[in-house]
Design a protein around this motif. Structure first.
Motif, PDB file in Angstrom:
ATOM      1  N   ASP A  48       0.882  -1.290  -0.009  1.00 32.74           N
ATOM      2  CA  ASP A  48      -0.010   0.235   0.043  1.00 32.74           C
ATOM      3  C   ASP A  48       0.835   1.438  -0.016  1.00 32.74           C
ATOM      4  O   ASP A  48       1.331   1.847   1.092  1.00 32.74           O
ATOM      5  CB  ASP A  48      -0.987  -0.025   1.424  1.00 32.74           C
ATOM      6  N   PRO A  49       1.073   1.636  -1.211  1.00 31.26           N
ATOM      7  CA  PRO A  49       2.001   3.056  -1.278  1.00 31.26           C
ATOM      8  C   PRO A  49       1.583   4.210  -0.427  1.00 31.26           C
ATOM      9  O   PRO A  49       2.146   5.183  -0.067  1.00 31.26           O
ATOM     10  CB  PRO A  49       1.824   3.333  -2.518  1.00 31.26           C
ATOM     11  N   THR A  50       0.236   4.184   0.028  1.00 33.61           N
ATOM     12  CA  THR A  50      -0.637   5.475   0.765  1.00 33.61           C
ATOM     13  C   THR A  50       0.212   5.297   2.058  1.00 33.61           C
ATOM     14  O   THR A  50       0.047   6.556   2.644  1.00 33.61           O
ATOM     15  CB  THR A  50      -1.889   5.515   0.676  1.00 33.61           C
ATOM     16  N   LEU A  51       0.602   4.248   2.496  1.00 34.21           N
ATOM     17  CA  LEU A  51       1.270   4.311   4.105  1.00 34.21           C
ATOM     18  C   LEU A  51       2.483   5.157   3.789  1.00 34.21           C
ATOM     19  O   LEU A  51       2.936   5.853   4.805  1.00 34.21           O
ATOM     20  CB  LEU A  51       1.700   2.889   4.233  1.00 34.21           C
ATOM     21  N   LEU A  52       3.403   5.221   2.823  1.00 35.20           N
ATOM     22  CA  LEU A  52       4.278   6.096   2.581  1.00 35.20           C
ATOM     23  C   LEU A  52       4.202   7.505   2.299  1.00 35.20           C
ATOM     24  O   LEU A  52       4.968   8.528   2.566  1.00 35.20           O
ATOM     25  CB  LEU A  52       5.419   5.833   1.360  1.00 35.20           C
ATOM     26  N   GLU A  53       3.076   7.956   2.048  1.00 37.28           N
ATOM     27  CA  GLU A  53       2.731   9.429   1.659  1.00 37.28           C
ATOM     28  C   GLU A  53       3.071  10.402   2.676  1.00 37.28           C
ATOM     29  O   GLU A  53       3.719  11.409   2.262  1.00 37.28           O
ATOM     30  CB  GLU A  53       1.351   9.559   1.007  1.00 37.28           C
ATOM     31  N   PRO A  54       2.689   9.941   4.034  1.00 42.70           N
ATOM     32  CA  PRO A  54       2.991  11.188   4.988  1.00 42.70           C
ATOM     33  C   PRO A  54       4.624  11.193   5.029  1.00 42.70           C
ATOM     34  O   PRO A  54       5.075  12.303   5.263  1.00 42.70           O
ATOM     35  CB  PRO A  54       2.445  10.852   6.125  1.00 42.70           C
ATOM     36  N   TYR A  55       5.312  10.226   4.892  1.00 45.81           N
ATOM     37  CA  TYR A  55       6.655  10.363   4.973  1.00 45.81           C
ATOM     38  C   TYR A  55       7.669  10.733   4.096  1.00 45.81           C
ATOM     39  O   TYR A  55       8.305  11.619   4.105  1.00 45.81           O
ATOM     40  CB  TYR A  55       7.322   8.761   5.298  1.00 45.81           C
ATOM     41  N   ALA A  56       6.833  10.561   2.675  1.00 45.23           N
ATOM     42  CA  ALA A  56       7.374  11.175   1.556  1.00 45.23           C
ATOM     43  C   ALA A  56       7.338  12.503   1.602  1.00 45.23           C
ATOM     44  O   ALA A  56       8.137  13.330   1.246  1.00 45.23           O
ATOM     45  CB  ALA A  56       6.837  10.551   0.138  1.00 45.23           C
ATOM     46  N   LEU A  57       6.180  13.025   1.844  1.00 43.41           N
ATOM     47  CA  LEU A  57       5.841  14.588   1.906  1.00 43.41           C
ATOM     48  C   LEU A  57       6.777  15.204   3.123  1.00 43.41           C
ATOM     49  O   LEU A  57       7.437  16.273   2.739  1.00 43.41           O
ATOM     50  CB  LEU A  57       4.419  14.921   2.289  1.00 43.41           C
ATOM     51  N   HIS A  58       7.025  14.511   3.925  1.00 46.55           N
ATOM     52  CA  HIS A  58       7.854  15.215   5.160  1.00 46.55           C
ATOM     53  C   HIS A  58       9.478  15.093   4.630  1.00 46.55           C
ATOM     54  O   HIS A  58       9.992  16.190   4.576  1.00 46.55           O
ATOM     55  CB  HIS A  58       7.669  14.433   6.706  1.00 46.55           C
ATOM     56  N   VAL A  59       9.797  14.099   4.133  1.00 50.16           N
ATOM     57  CA  VAL A  59      11.194  13.940   3.736  1.00 50.16           C
ATOM     58  C   VAL A  59      11.528  15.036   2.358  1.00 50.16           C
ATOM     59  O   VAL A  59      12.445  15.833   2.116  1.00 50.16           O
ATOM     60  CB  VAL A  59      11.750  12.485   2.901  1.00 50.16           C
ATOM     61  N   THR A  60      10.352  15.126   1.543  1.00 52.08           N
ATOM     62  CA  THR A  60      10.429  16.084   0.548  1.00 52.08           C
ATOM     63  C   THR A  60      10.622  17.449   0.689  1.00 52.08           C
ATOM     64  O   THR A  60      11.412  18.204   0.063  1.00 52.08           O
ATOM     65  CB  THR A  60       9.090  15.824  -0.453  1.00 52.08           C
ATOM     66  N   PHE A  61       9.968  18.044   1.683  1.00 50.40           N
ATOM     67  CA  PHE A  61       9.970  19.299   2.272  1.00 50.40           C
ATOM     68  C   PHE A  61      10.890  19.510   3.568  1.00 50.40           C
ATOM     69  O   PHE A  61      10.664  20.661   4.040  1.00 50.40           O
ATOM     70  CB  PHE A  61       8.613  19.924   2.191  1.00 50.40           C
ATOM     71  N   ALA A  62      11.411  18.424   3.894  1.00 45.26           N
ATOM     72  CA  ALA A  62      12.650  18.523   4.949  1.00 45.26           C
ATOM     73  C   ALA A  62      13.707  19.577   4.697  1.00 45.26           C
ATOM     74  O   ALA A  62      14.340  19.495   3.420  1.00 45.26           O
ATOM     75  CB  ALA A  62      12.977  17.256   5.654  1.00 45.26           C
ATOM     76  N   ARG A  63      14.105  20.460   5.630  1.00 47.76           N
ATOM     77  CA  ARG A  63      15.715  20.932   5.632  1.00 47.76           C
ATOM     78  C   ARG A  63      16.645  20.087   5.793  1.00 47.76           C
ATOM     79  O   ARG A  63      16.593  19.560   6.973  1.00 47.76           O
ATOM     80  CB  ARG A  63      15.641  22.212   6.227  1.00 47.76           C
ATOM     81  N   LEU A  64      17.458  19.756   4.679  1.00 49.61           N
ATOM     82  CA  LEU A  64      18.629  18.790   4.798  1.00 49.61           C
ATOM     83  C   LEU A  64      19.849  19.648   5.054  1.00 49.61           C
ATOM     84  O   LEU A  64      20.234  20.808   4.734  1.00 49.61           O
ATOM     85  CB  LEU A  64      18.731  17.949   3.823  1.00 49.61           C
ATOM     86  N   PRO A  65      20.965  18.910   5.603  1.00 52.76           N
ATOM     87  CA  PRO A  65      22.487  19.596   5.778  1.00 52.76           C
ATOM     88  C   PRO A  65      22.732  19.958   4.311  1.00 52.76           C
ATOM     89  O   PRO A  65      22.382  19.174   3.285  1.00 52.76           O
ATOM     90  CB  PRO A  65      23.080  18.622   6.299  1.00 52.76           C
ATOM     91  N   ALA A  66      23.527  20.909   4.268  1.00 52.52           N
ATOM     92  CA  ALA A  66      24.040  21.396   2.957  1.00 52.52           C
ATOM     93  C   ALA A  66      25.014  20.345   2.518  1.00 52.52           C
ATOM     94  O   ALA A  66      26.054  19.803   3.500  1.00 52.52           O
ATOM     95  CB  ALA A  66      24.742  22.782   3.097  1.00 52.52           C
ATOM     96  N   THR A  67      25.073  19.719   1.399  1.00 51.77           N
ATOM     97  CA  THR A  67      26.062  18.763   0.954  1.00 51.77           C
ATOM     98  C   THR A  67      27.304  19.273   0.937  1.00 51.77           C
ATOM     99  O   THR A  67      28.253  18.577   1.040  1.00 51.77           O
ATOM    100  CB  THR A  67      25.703  18.378  -0.492  1.00 51.77           C
ATOM    101  N   ALA A  68      27.673  20.569   0.634  1.00 52.21           N
ATOM    102  CA  ALA A  68      29.106  21.118   1.080  1.00 52.21           C
ATOM    103  C   ALA A  68      29.680  21.277   2.361  1.00 52.21           C
ATOM    104  O   ALA A  68      31.038  21.006   2.378  1.00 52.21           O
ATOM    105  CB  ALA A  68      29.036  22.649   0.455  1.00 52.21           C
ATOM    106  N   THR A  69      28.789  21.001   3.255  1.00 50.02           N
ATOM    107  CA  THR A  69      29.254  20.922   4.679  1.00 50.02           C
ATOM    108  C   THR A  69      29.682  19.492   4.983  1.00 50.02           C
ATOM    109  O   THR A  69      30.367  19.474   6.169  1.00 50.02           O
ATOM    110  CB  THR A  69      28.455  21.705   5.762  1.00 50.02           C
ATOM    111  N   ALA A  70      29.299  18.618   4.315  1.00 50.04           N
ATOM    112  CA  ALA A  70      29.537  17.233   4.917  1.00 50.04           C
ATOM    113  C   ALA A  70      31.309  16.999   4.864  1.00 50.04           C
ATOM    114  O   ALA A  70      31.735  17.416   3.612  1.00 50.04           O
ATOM    115  CB  ALA A  70      28.575  16.219   4.013  1.00 50.04           C
ATOM    116  N   ARG A  71      31.745  16.288   5.680  1.00 47.31           N
ATOM    117  CA  ARG A  71      33.120  16.224   5.435  1.00 47.31           C
ATOM    118  C   ARG A  71      33.431  14.952   4.886  1.00 47.31           C
ATOM    119  O   ARG A  71      34.446  14.821   3.950  1.00 47.31           O
ATOM    120  CB  ARG A  71      33.871  15.925   6.829  1.00 47.31           C
ATOM    121  N   ASP A  72      32.931  13.786   5.129  1.00 52.78           N
ATOM    122  CA  ASP A  72      32.774  12.551   4.434  1.00 52.78           C
ATOM    123  C   ASP A  72      32.217  12.638   2.932  1.00 52.78           C
ATOM    124  O   ASP A  72      31.183  12.982   2.947  1.00 52.78           O
ATOM    125  CB  ASP A  72      32.224  11.620   5.247  1.00 52.78           C
ATOM    126  N   PRO A  73      33.111  12.348   2.022  1.00 52.18           N
ATOM    127  CA  PRO A  73      32.809  12.329   0.547  1.00 52.18           C
ATOM    128  C   PRO A  73      31.387  11.415   0.416  1.00 52.18           C
ATOM    129  O   PRO A  73      30.478  11.678  -0.453  1.00 52.18           O
ATOM    130  CB  PRO A  73      33.821  11.680  -0.220  1.00 52.18           C
TER     131      PRO A  73
END
Length: 115
Positions: A48-73
């Protein structure tokens, strides 16, 4: 008058015009507690893909760390992939909403033709 499709004899002028797409700012903090509670095996088992919808929406619009600040490639690459997926999901959500608008318009046209 321009037609929407060679298979559908519906004037394009009667269809709702699609909204213009633009990227939304990511402002939400990642809710790790919510994400950790997701049982992916259960989602797959239920099919049932609808179970994923709230999680997908959250991840889609979440503020993530900037890739440039990550030390490990490896971390930098992983965050880059997640960012690409965020943008892809956002665009797919836009297209789904737009397609829904088009289907609504077509349904209204069909009802008018059947009268």
């Amino acid at each position: 008058m321009e037609r929407s499709s060679p298979h559908l004899d519906i004037p394009r002028a009667t269809m709702k015009s699609p909204r213009r797409f633009c990227w939304r700012e990511r402002t939400e903090k990642v809710n790790w507690r919510m994400l950790k509670a997701l049982d992916l095996a259960d989602v797959v088992r239920r099919g049932d893909p609808t179970l994923l919808e709230p999680y997908a929406l959250h991840v889609t619009f979440a503020r993530l760390p900037a890739t440039a600040t990550a030390r490990d490639p490896g971390d930098r690459d992983a965050w880059f992939v997640v960012r690409v997926l965020q943008l892809a999901i956002e665009y797919l959500l836009f297209m789904r909403a737009r397609d829904g608008d088009v289907l609504d318009s077509l349904g209204q046209e069909l009802q008018q033709c059947e009268r």
